[in-house]
Design a protein around this motif. Structure first.
Motif, PDB file in Angstrom:
ATOM      1  N   LYS A 479       0.822  -1.216   0.000  1.00 41.69           N
ATOM      2  CA  LYS A 479       0.000   0.000   0.000  1.00 41.69           C
ATOM      3  C   LYS A 479       0.858   1.270   0.000  1.00 41.69           C
ATOM      4  CE  LYS A 479      -3.637  -2.489  -0.016  1.00 41.69           C
ATOM      5  NZ  LYS A 479      -4.352  -2.648  -1.300  1.00 41.69           N
ATOM      6  N   TRP A 483      -0.987   4.127  -2.032  1.00 48.43           N
ATOM      7  CA  TRP A 483      -1.693   5.141  -1.248  1.00 48.43           C
ATOM      8  C   TRP A 483      -0.791   6.314  -0.907  1.00 48.43           C
ATOM      9  CZ3 TRP A 483      -4.551   1.872   3.079  1.00 48.43           C
ATOM     10  CH2 TRP A 483      -5.475   1.016   2.460  1.00 48.43           C
ATOM     11  N   TYR A 533     -11.998  -4.681   7.287  1.00 47.91           N
ATOM     12  CA  TYR A 533     -11.773  -5.102   5.906  1.00 47.91           C
ATOM     13  C   TYR A 533     -13.077  -5.556   5.258  1.00 47.91           C
ATOM     14  CZ  TYR A 533      -6.651  -4.991   6.493  1.00 47.91           C
ATOM     15  OH  TYR A 533      -5.352  -4.606   6.699  1.00 47.91           O
ATOM     16  N   ALA A 536     -14.894  -2.524   4.231  1.00 48.07           N
ATOM     17  CA  ALA A 536     -14.256  -1.922   3.052  1.00 48.07           C
ATOM     18  C   ALA A 536     -14.617  -2.696   1.784  1.00 48.07           C
ATOM     19  CB  ALA A 536     -12.740  -1.887   3.248  1.00 48.07           C
ATOM     20  N   ARG A 537     -14.720  -4.017   1.875  1.00 47.23           N
ATOM     21  CA  ARG A 537     -15.080  -4.837   0.707  1.00 47.23           C
ATOM     22  C   ARG A 537     -16.516  -4.538   0.248  1.00 47.23           C
ATOM     23  NH1 ARG A 537     -12.464  -8.942   3.842  1.00 47.23           N
ATOM     24  NH2 ARG A 537     -10.358  -9.307   3.054  1.00 47.23           N
ATOM     25  N   CYS A 539     -18.073  -1.700   0.622  1.00 51.20           N
ATOM     26  CA  CYS A 539     -17.989  -0.379  -0.032  1.00 51.20           C
ATOM     27  C   CYS A 539     -17.421  -0.520  -1.442  1.00 51.20           C
ATOM     28  CB  CYS A 539     -17.123   0.563   0.793  1.00 51.20           C
ATOM     29  SG  CYS A 539     -17.823   0.958   2.410  1.00 51.20           S
ATOM     30  N   SER A 540     -16.452  -1.437  -1.599  1.00 50.84           N
ATOM     31  CA  SER A 540     -15.840  -1.676  -2.909  1.00 50.84           C
ATOM     32  C   SER A 540     -16.854  -2.275  -3.886  1.00 50.84           C
ATOM     33  CB  SER A 540     -14.646  -2.622  -2.747  1.00 50.84           C
ATOM     34  OG  SER A 540     -14.128  -3.005  -3.990  1.00 50.84           O
ATOM     35  N   ILE A 541     -17.711  -3.181  -3.399  1.00 46.95           N
ATOM     36  CA  ILE A 541     -18.754  -3.780  -4.249  1.00 46.95           C
ATOM     37  C   ILE A 541     -19.661  -2.686  -4.797  1.00 46.95           C
ATOM     38  CG2 ILE A 541     -20.823  -5.254  -4.245  1.00 46.95           C
ATOM     39  CD1 ILE A 541     -19.357  -6.882  -1.967  1.00 46.95           C
ATOM     40  N   ARG A 543     -18.985   0.536  -5.074  1.00 45.18           N
ATOM     41  CA  ARG A 543     -18.244   1.403  -6.006  1.00 45.18           C
ATOM     42  C   ARG A 543     -18.102   0.735  -7.380  1.00 45.18           C
ATOM     43  NH1 ARG A 543     -14.854   2.425  -1.516  1.00 45.18           N
ATOM     44  NH2 ARG A 543     -13.330   0.913  -2.302  1.00 45.18           N
ATOM     45  N   ARG A 544     -17.794  -0.557  -7.384  1.00 43.73           N
ATOM     46  CA  ARG A 544     -17.575  -1.266  -8.654  1.00 43.73           C
ATOM     47  C   ARG A 544     -18.844  -1.369  -9.487  1.00 43.73           C
ATOM     48  NH1 ARG A 544     -16.639  -6.313  -8.156  1.00 43.73           N
ATOM     49  NH2 ARG A 544     -16.488  -6.610  -5.893  1.00 43.73           N
ATOM     50  N   TYR A 646     -12.654   2.510   4.207  1.00 42.42           N
ATOM     51  CA  TYR A 646     -13.493   2.363   3.021  1.00 42.42           C
ATOM     52  C   TYR A 646     -12.786   1.692   1.857  1.00 42.42           C
ATOM     53  CZ  TYR A 646     -16.742   5.331   5.518  1.00 42.42           C
ATOM     54  OH  TYR A 646     -17.618   5.827   6.452  1.00 42.42           O
ATOM     55  N   LYS A 647     -11.467   1.463   2.009  1.00 43.83           N
ATOM     56  CA  LYS A 647     -10.763   0.711   0.969  1.00 43.83           C
ATOM     57  C   LYS A 647      -9.603  -0.046   1.595  1.00 43.83           C
ATOM     58  CE  LYS A 647      -7.568   4.294  -0.715  1.00 43.83           C
ATOM     59  NZ  LYS A 647      -7.101   5.001  -1.916  1.00 43.83           N
TER      60      LYS A 647
END
Length: 648
Positions: A479, A483, A533, A536-537, A539-541, A543-544, A646-647
């Motif tokens: 990261k 980041w 985590y 965050a996953r 949130c990623s779903i 976003r994707r 969030y990520k």
């Protein structure tokens, strides 16, 4: 992560104290004493006890919007009135089911049968009572079906459509609509409470973390919470500290934390001097008299030592994101004489072996309120503080968060308050007090957690180590190249500090637990890292998907067609009941269990090929279910004092 600490400075003398408070919020005549107020308070509280009793945390139609159990209880209450009209005040016994017969269960039939058999009842046993309760239930859109099992248990299956609408409503109106509504308007939570001139160590970790979570849960429940830091800032030890300060720094007002250095070492050095040097000891004892007499130089030196300590405490509170308002022992000191006098006039205080004590029924040792040398002690201060919190701060619930070793002390203080008429005698009435005890933090060897040189671990060092390890793990995962430095730092703080908090809070507070960095920073199992985590996953779903989730909330529809969708929806709806239970029983681990189970239930839903989210025909409804899960997880994190990420 910001934190703030408010200081309330005590007046120099009781007379100044009363004058000060008349100008601010006491509003009583100069001729009225604390004793008079005590008598009035006792009468007022005794009356209040008769009129305030606990029935349920939620009261009123608008106050149980998110609480499924309370809404079902209202339906069963109506049924019970029809089923057994001659048995008034039967409280519905509704609980979530763990079996396969339903989502909730009403368990009144057996208890009712024991009351009504032999009274010419039409029923022939608990199953018949259960059938009648089921048949007399009012029609409701929330119930899909009911059945009776065993000795009259009424099982309820909730309507999928109603469940979906309830979740959708929360997404639109906000998670605050799912807050419990306890019958308490104001509470005091007394927690953390370190001693001035001593470092905060791992022993203060539990009180600070548990107390903050209890305060957060009550604040979420619309209770005004007075977060009190009852620091040890008064007592005979200040004589030796002040004299030692004068010796080391003749211009003591120029001394600061940099000049003094390690506060713990300063305290130890002054104690060694006190024990070894009779002349110094005599000067230190005189210093106590001068301080308590309000002599300016000694008050200023005392304030200087307190301020240096306070700055050290703030470093811990800032890292933990904890807000406290300081009202230390010194604040209540001016109240003690008249509180003791009033208790004496009530006949509670008696002479015993030169001391003045209150005898408590069922306890072999008395509560000493004035020592044989005429000095006051913890009991004196705690009684004065309790009186102040009841009478001036008008708290309905006063919660003390300390180690289990202080349980007996607080039990005796509370019983003395009941004898005085300050508190009602029934456990189910307000105002009330609660002692929230907790066990020890242990090291790998099973003994009290210490450093290798047997020193107690400084809390600020422990938190910095957690952040450092968390940051190293992020760098190891690459990261550092992906980041910004700011993202690395903020994530390391959220994960590191969150891991320390969650490792404590997930345990029943009454038990000891072993402090282990490797376990708490593990990204698998019931840890903050795994849960952060997982959030965050999710949130990623979202976003994707490329979809605007705010737009979907208003235009889309939650659907709970698949069993795994329904299981997730049911668990989301039980959030408010869990917060209520955690508040009522003062057990943060109940909320941790819920959060971990929520993550596991979501994983089962998301990993099921039949519940594909992105690109499926049911994408909108499932994205909304993902968002509802993330919203509830974030609120759980917030109540536990953990910052979400969030990520990853």
């Amino acid at each position: 992560m910001l934190a703030s600490l408010t200081l309330l400075v005590p007046p120099a003398s009781p007379s100044q104290f009363l004058s000060f408070n008349r100008l601010s919020h006491f509003h009583f005549s100069p001729s009225i004493t604390v004793s008079d107020l005590l008598r009035v308070t006792s009468r007022r509280l005794a009356w209040a006890a008769k009129t305030q009793s606990i029935t349920t945390m939620a009261t009123g139609e608008d106050e149980c919007v998110g609480n499924v159990k309370v809404q079902l209880a209202k339906l069963f209450e109506a049924s019970l009135k029809v089923t057994v009209p001659n048995e008034p005040d039967v409280e519905p016994l509704v609980a979530a089911c763990t079996g396969k017969f339903g989502d909730y269960q009403c368990n009144n039939a057996m208890g009712l049968w024991s009351k009504i058999k032999g009274k010419g009842t039409q029923f022939r046993g608990p199953p018949a009572v259960g059938e009648a309760i089921k048949n007399n239930l009012p029609t409701s859109e929330m119930i899909e079906s009911c059945s009776v099992a065993g000795p009259g248990f009424v099982n309820v299956v909730l309507s999928k459509n109603w469940m979906a609408k309830s979740i959708q409503k929360m997404l639109i109106e906000g998670i605050d609509t799912w807050a419990p509504m306890p019958p308490v308007k104001r509470a005091v939570v007394d927690f953390s409470s370190p001693n001035i001139a001593k470092e905060m160590h791992v022993g203060h970790l539990r009180s600070t973390i548990i107390g903050d979570t209890l305060a957060r849960m009550l604040e979420f429940s619309k209770v005004e919470v007075l977060r009190r830091n009852h620091v040890g800032d008064w007592g005979t030890q200040f004589g030796m500290l002040i004299e030692f300060l004068f010796e080391k720094f003749p211009n003591f007002e120029d001394a600061n934390e940099t000049a003094i250095g390690d506060l713990q070492a300063f305290y130890k050095a002054s104690k060694q001097r006190f024990d070894a040097d009779p002349a110094f000891k005599e000067k230190a004892q005189q210093a106590v008299v001068r301080l308590q007499g309000g002599e300016d130089k000694y008050r200023r030196a005392w304030a200087q030592i307190c301020e240096i300590s306070r700055n050290e405490f703030h470093k811990v509170y800032q890292r933990l994101g904890v807000h406290l308002e300081e009202k230390g022992e010194s604040f209540y000191n001016p109240y003690i004489p008249e509180v003791i006098e009033a208790l004496t006039k009530q006949g509670l205080v008696e002479e015993s072996q030169g001391a003045r004590v209150i005898f408590i029924e069922g306890v072999n040792i008395p509560l000493i309120v004035v020592k044989s040398d005429g000095g006051f002690n913890y009991a004196s201060t705690d009684l004065a503080a309790l009186w102040y919190r009841l009478n001036e701060e008008k708290a309905a619930w006063i919660i003390y968060v300390t180690d289990v070793g202080q349980q007996q002390h607080f039990d005796m203080v509370f019983k003395a308050a009941k004898r005085a008429g300050w508190l009602p005698h029934g456990d189910g009435s307000y105002p009330k007090t609660s002692h929230v005890g907790f066990g020890l933090v242990l090291g790998e060897d099973g003994k009290r957690f210490r450093t290798r040189n047997t020193e107690v671990v400084r809390l600020v060092d422990l938190l910095d180590e957690a952040k450092s390890r968390s940051k190293a793990a992020l760098i190891e995962r690459g990261k550092g190249e992906e980041w910004t430095e700011e993202e690395i730092e903020s994530t390391a703080e959220a994960v590191g500090y969150g891991a320390v908090k969650y490792a404590d809070l997930k345990n029943n507070r009454l038990t000891n637990y072993t402090f282990n960095f490797d376990q708490m920073l593990n990204d698998k199992g019931n840890t903050a890292v795994y849960l952060l985590y997982a959030h965050a996953r999710i949130c990623s779903i979202i976003r994707r998907s490329g979809k605007d989730i705010e737009e979907l909330k208003n235009k889309g529809t939650v659907v709970l067609g698949h069993k795994d969708e329904r299981d997730l929806g049911l668990h989301l709806l039980q959030f408010v009941e869990v917060v209520e239970e955690a508040c009522t029983n003062l057990l943060p681990n109940v909320l941790c269990d819920y959060l971990y189970n929520l993550s596991e239930i979501f994983s089962k839903f998301y990993s099921n090929p039949e519940c594909k989210v992105i690109g499926s025909d049911m994408e909108t409804g499932r994205l909304l279910l993902c968002e509802a899960t993330a919203v509830v997880m974030r609120k759980c994190f917030n109540l536990l004092g953990i910052t979400p990420i969030y990520k990853i």
